[in-house]
Write a protein that holds these residues in place. Structure first.
Motif, PDB file in Angstrom:
ATOM      1  N   ALA A 194      29.126  -0.647   8.279  1.00 47.35           N
ATOM      2  CA  ALA A 194      29.772  -0.864   6.787  1.00 47.35           C
ATOM      3  C   ALA A 194      30.957  -1.860   6.977  1.00 47.35           C
ATOM      4  O   ALA A 194      31.116  -2.874   6.035  1.00 47.35           O
ATOM      5  CB  ALA A 194      30.272   0.424   6.292  1.00 47.35           C
ATOM      6  N   CYS A 195      31.710  -1.832   8.026  1.00 46.51           N
ATOM      7  CA  CYS A 195      32.519  -2.762   8.295  1.00 46.51           C
ATOM      8  C   CYS A 195      32.293  -4.152   8.623  1.00 46.51           C
ATOM      9  O   CYS A 195      32.717  -5.095   8.174  1.00 46.51           O
ATOM     10  CB  CYS A 195      33.643  -2.452   9.599  1.00 46.51           C
ATOM     11  N   VAL A 196      31.257  -4.289   9.482  1.00 45.20           N
ATOM     12  CA  VAL A 196      30.735  -5.426   9.678  1.00 45.20           C
ATOM     13  C   VAL A 196      30.168  -6.063   8.368  1.00 45.20           C
ATOM     14  O   VAL A 196      30.298  -7.126   8.257  1.00 45.20           O
ATOM     15  CB  VAL A 196      29.628  -5.364  10.594  1.00 45.20           C
ATOM     16  N   SER A 197      29.269  -5.356   7.552  1.00 45.75           N
ATOM     17  CA  SER A 197      28.900  -5.991   6.317  1.00 45.75           C
ATOM     18  C   SER A 197      30.096  -6.495   5.325  1.00 45.75           C
ATOM     19  O   SER A 197      30.044  -7.413   4.744  1.00 45.75           O
ATOM     20  CB  SER A 197      27.974  -4.729   5.545  1.00 45.75           C
ATOM     21  N   ILE A 198      31.149  -5.551   5.399  1.00 47.08           N
ATOM     22  CA  ILE A 198      32.308  -6.138   4.465  1.00 47.08           C
ATOM     23  C   ILE A 198      33.082  -7.179   4.979  1.00 47.08           C
ATOM     24  O   ILE A 198      33.251  -8.271   4.402  1.00 47.08           O
ATOM     25  CB  ILE A 198      33.277  -5.062   4.201  1.00 47.08           C
ATOM     26  N   HIS A 199      32.921  -7.306   6.288  1.00 50.67           N
ATOM     27  CA  HIS A 199      33.693  -8.633   7.161  1.00 50.67           C
ATOM     28  C   HIS A 199      32.700  -9.825   6.754  1.00 50.67           C
ATOM     29  O   HIS A 199      33.263 -10.908   6.421  1.00 50.67           O
ATOM     30  CB  HIS A 199      33.574  -8.526   8.583  1.00 50.67           C
ATOM     31  N   GLU A 200      31.389  -9.735   6.934  1.00 56.53           N
ATOM     32  CA  GLU A 200      30.661 -11.005   6.598  1.00 56.53           C
ATOM     33  C   GLU A 200      30.625 -11.234   4.993  1.00 56.53           C
ATOM     34  O   GLU A 200      30.840 -12.422   4.546  1.00 56.53           O
ATOM     35  CB  GLU A 200      29.263 -10.617   6.833  1.00 56.53           C
ATOM     36  N   ALA A 201      30.685 -10.172   4.102  1.00 53.30           N
ATOM     37  CA  ALA A 201      30.950 -10.540   2.695  1.00 53.30           C
ATOM     38  C   ALA A 201      32.186 -11.189   2.396  1.00 53.30           C
ATOM     39  O   ALA A 201      32.315 -12.076   1.517  1.00 53.30           O
ATOM     40  CB  ALA A 201      30.968  -9.156   1.829  1.00 53.30           C
ATOM     41  N   LEU A 202      33.276 -10.702   3.066  1.00 53.81           N
ATOM     42  CA  LEU A 202      34.506 -11.551   2.672  1.00 53.81           C
ATOM     43  C   LEU A 202      34.576 -12.957   3.294  1.00 53.81           C
ATOM     44  O   LEU A 202      35.136 -13.706   2.706  1.00 53.81           O
ATOM     45  CB  LEU A 202      35.793 -10.743   3.481  1.00 53.81           C
ATOM     46  N   LYS A 203      33.895 -13.029   4.330  1.00 51.30           N
ATOM     47  CA  LYS A 203      33.944 -14.653   4.665  1.00 51.30           C
ATOM     48  C   LYS A 203      33.129 -15.493   3.892  1.00 51.30           C
ATOM     49  O   LYS A 203      33.314 -16.669   3.583  1.00 51.30           O
ATOM     50  CB  LYS A 203      33.153 -14.628   6.281  1.00 51.30           C
ATOM     51  N   SER A 204      31.954 -14.923   3.044  1.00 48.24           N
ATOM     52  CA  SER A 204      31.320 -15.618   2.117  1.00 48.24           C
ATOM     53  C   SER A 204      32.148 -15.770   1.047  1.00 48.24           C
ATOM     54  O   SER A 204      32.270 -16.819   0.231  1.00 48.24           O
ATOM     55  CB  SER A 204      30.188 -14.903   1.798  1.00 48.24           C
ATOM     56  N   VAL A 205      32.976 -14.814   0.706  1.00 48.57           N
ATOM     57  CA  VAL A 205      34.013 -14.944  -0.478  1.00 48.57           C
ATOM     58  C   VAL A 205      34.889 -16.067  -0.045  1.00 48.57           C
ATOM     59  O   VAL A 205      35.228 -16.900  -1.126  1.00 48.57           O
ATOM     60  CB  VAL A 205      34.596 -13.663  -0.691  1.00 48.57           C
ATOM     61  N   ILE A 206      35.507 -15.957   1.115  1.00 50.98           N
ATOM     62  CA  ILE A 206      36.429 -17.158   1.324  1.00 50.98           C
ATOM     63  C   ILE A 206      35.901 -18.581   1.111  1.00 50.98           C
ATOM     64  O   ILE A 206      36.422 -19.595   0.574  1.00 50.98           O
ATOM     65  CB  ILE A 206      36.887 -16.915   2.705  1.00 50.98           C
ATOM     66  N   ASP A 207      34.685 -18.677   1.743  1.00 53.32           N
ATOM     67  CA  ASP A 207      33.760 -20.005   1.645  1.00 53.32           C
ATOM     68  C   ASP A 207      33.596 -20.571   0.218  1.00 53.32           C
ATOM     69  O   ASP A 207      33.767 -21.479  -0.352  1.00 53.32           O
ATOM     70  CB  ASP A 207      32.584 -19.925   2.253  1.00 53.32           C
ATOM     71  N   TYR A 208      33.242 -19.278  -0.684  1.00 57.59           N
ATOM     72  CA  TYR A 208      32.981 -19.688  -2.137  1.00 57.59           C
ATOM     73  C   TYR A 208      34.475 -19.980  -2.809  1.00 57.59           C
ATOM     74  O   TYR A 208      34.606 -20.888  -3.697  1.00 57.59           O
ATOM     75  CB  TYR A 208      32.611 -18.500  -2.660  1.00 57.59           C
ATOM     76  N   GLN A 209      35.559 -19.394  -2.529  1.00 58.97           N
ATOM     77  CA  GLN A 209      36.772 -19.606  -3.005  1.00 58.97           C
ATOM     78  C   GLN A 209      37.089 -21.092  -2.555  1.00 58.97           C
ATOM     79  O   GLN A 209      37.812 -21.812  -3.530  1.00 58.97           O
ATOM     80  CB  GLN A 209      37.968 -18.563  -2.574  1.00 58.97           C
ATOM     81  N   THR A 210      37.029 -21.195  -1.417  1.00 55.26           N
ATOM     82  CA  THR A 210      37.213 -22.877  -1.088  1.00 55.26           C
ATOM     83  C   THR A 210      36.430 -23.850  -1.664  1.00 55.26           C
ATOM     84  O   THR A 210      37.086 -24.948  -2.248  1.00 55.26           O
ATOM     85  CB  THR A 210      36.975 -22.960   0.537  1.00 55.26           C
ATOM     86  N   HIS A 211      35.386 -23.663  -2.024  1.00 59.82           N
ATOM     87  CA  HIS A 211      34.172 -24.518  -2.760  1.00 59.82           C
ATOM     88  C   HIS A 211      35.037 -24.834  -4.117  1.00 59.82           C
ATOM     89  O   HIS A 211      34.925 -25.852  -4.725  1.00 59.82           O
ATOM     90  CB  HIS A 211      32.937 -24.066  -2.652  1.00 59.82           C
ATOM     91  N   PHE A 212      35.101 -23.668  -4.928  1.00 59.98           N
ATOM     92  CA  PHE A 212      35.610 -23.966  -6.188  1.00 59.98           C
ATOM     93  C   PHE A 212      36.921 -24.162  -6.172  1.00 59.98           C
ATOM     94  O   PHE A 212      37.185 -24.816  -7.309  1.00 59.98           O
ATOM     95  CB  PHE A 212      35.670 -22.274  -6.803  1.00 59.98           C
ATOM     96  N   ARG A 213      37.846 -24.169  -5.417  1.00 57.58           N
ATOM     97  CA  ARG A 213      39.185 -24.824  -5.445  1.00 57.58           C
ATOM     98  C   ARG A 213      39.075 -26.097  -5.115  1.00 57.58           C
ATOM     99  O   ARG A 213      39.638 -27.102  -5.916  1.00 57.58           O
ATOM    100  CB  ARG A 213      40.104 -24.209  -4.340  1.00 57.58           C
ATOM    101  N   LEU A 214      38.227 -26.761  -4.385  1.00 58.68           N
ATOM    102  CA  LEU A 214      37.836 -28.201  -4.350  1.00 58.68           C
ATOM    103  C   LEU A 214      37.310 -28.747  -5.591  1.00 58.68           C
ATOM    104  O   LEU A 214      37.613 -29.825  -6.011  1.00 58.68           O
ATOM    105  CB  LEU A 214      36.911 -28.534  -3.172  1.00 58.68           C
ATOM    106  N   ARG A 215      36.470 -27.880  -6.089  1.00 60.55           N
ATOM    107  CA  ARG A 215      35.858 -28.333  -7.360  1.00 60.55           C
ATOM    108  C   ARG A 215      36.785 -28.391  -8.506  1.00 60.55           C
ATOM    109  O   ARG A 215      36.729 -29.314  -9.421  1.00 60.55           O
ATOM    110  CB  ARG A 215      34.522 -27.556  -7.751  1.00 60.55           C
ATOM    111  N   GLU A 216      37.694 -27.225  -8.590  1.00 61.96           N
ATOM    112  CA  GLU A 216      38.821 -27.267  -9.563  1.00 61.96           C
ATOM    113  C   GLU A 216      39.670 -28.368  -9.192  1.00 61.96           C
ATOM    114  O   GLU A 216      40.176 -28.973 -10.287  1.00 61.96           O
ATOM    115  CB  GLU A 216      39.526 -26.032  -9.504  1.00 61.96           C
TER     116      GLU A 216
END
Length: 216
Positions: free
Chosen positions: A142-164
């Motif tokens: 569960a911790c590994v899955s959460i860790h991978e999901a959080l990394k994906s969230v960080i990537d999406y946040q970076t992408h949307f910050r650049l778009r914004e």
């Protein structure tokens, strides 16, 4: 730890960046690239390390920049001209200092804002025993899955910050153009109105008639 070289911006200026080696690291930097300028960054990489360079031009001109990546021996590993964004992955063929540069020398008056993400190596396992032969416990999985999901969230946040940021820049540029156009139209309307007033006044102005009396 991140160390940045100091200096003043100029056409021939080089900005140096030294990253202290570690097992796995990533650097995300957003910087201003003046017109007729070139800025370079340096990274010490161990042979066999997998690296990824991603960059995107956020503001300025046609949102394009030249990018060049060189190995310790000066060999060109990557070179693109007037790119808005791109990603390049390579494996270091030897130990040494790798250099990547962003150039805006083809632009004579437009400043650029450039974002790049340089990843060196792979992330270490979340648990020291993650690569063991036996299966992970339910909690570890569960911790590994959460860790991978959080990394994906960080990537999406970076992408949307650049778009914004890019969208805000375009909106501000459009707003400035509309404001200047409105001011120009107001001045033209004022000049035309004043001209019409003087023109109509000249049509209806009283003409003086001079009478000459001739004596007998």
């Amino acid at each position: 730890m991140l160390l940045r070289g100091s200096g003043t911006a100029g056409p021939c200026e080089w900005l140096t960046l030294l990253l202290v080696a570690c097992a796995a690291r990533a650097s995300e930097i957003t910087f201003e690239l003046p017109d007729n300028a070139k800025q370079c960054f340096y990274e010490e990489i161990v042979q066999g390390t997998k690296c990824t360079l991603e960059f995107q031009v956020i503001t300025g001109g046609h949102y394009d920049v030249d990018c060049r990546l060189e190995g310790p021996d000066g060999a060109v590993l990557y070179k693109e001209m007037k790119k808005q964004y791109d990603s390049f992955t390579f494996t270091a063929s030897r130990n040494g200092t790798y250099k990547f540069c962003f150039s805006n020398e083809f632009s004579t008056f437009t400043h650029k804002t450039v974002y790049f993400d340089f990843q060196v190596g792979e992330d270490p396992p979340l648990f020291p025993s993650e690569n063991r032969a036996t299966a992970l416990t339910q909690m570890e999985s569960a911790c590994v899955s959460i860790h991978e999901a959080l990394k994906s969230v960080i990537d999406y946040q970076t992408h949307f910050r650049l778009r914004e940021a890019q969208g805000r820049s375009r909106a501000e540029d459009l707003n400035s153009r509309v404001a200047y156009w409105s001011i120009g139209e107001a001045i033209i309307l004022l000049v035309v109105s004043i001209g019409q007033v003087f023109l109509l006044k000249s049509f209806f102005s009283d003409k003086r008639t001079t009478t000459i009396h001739v004596g007998s």
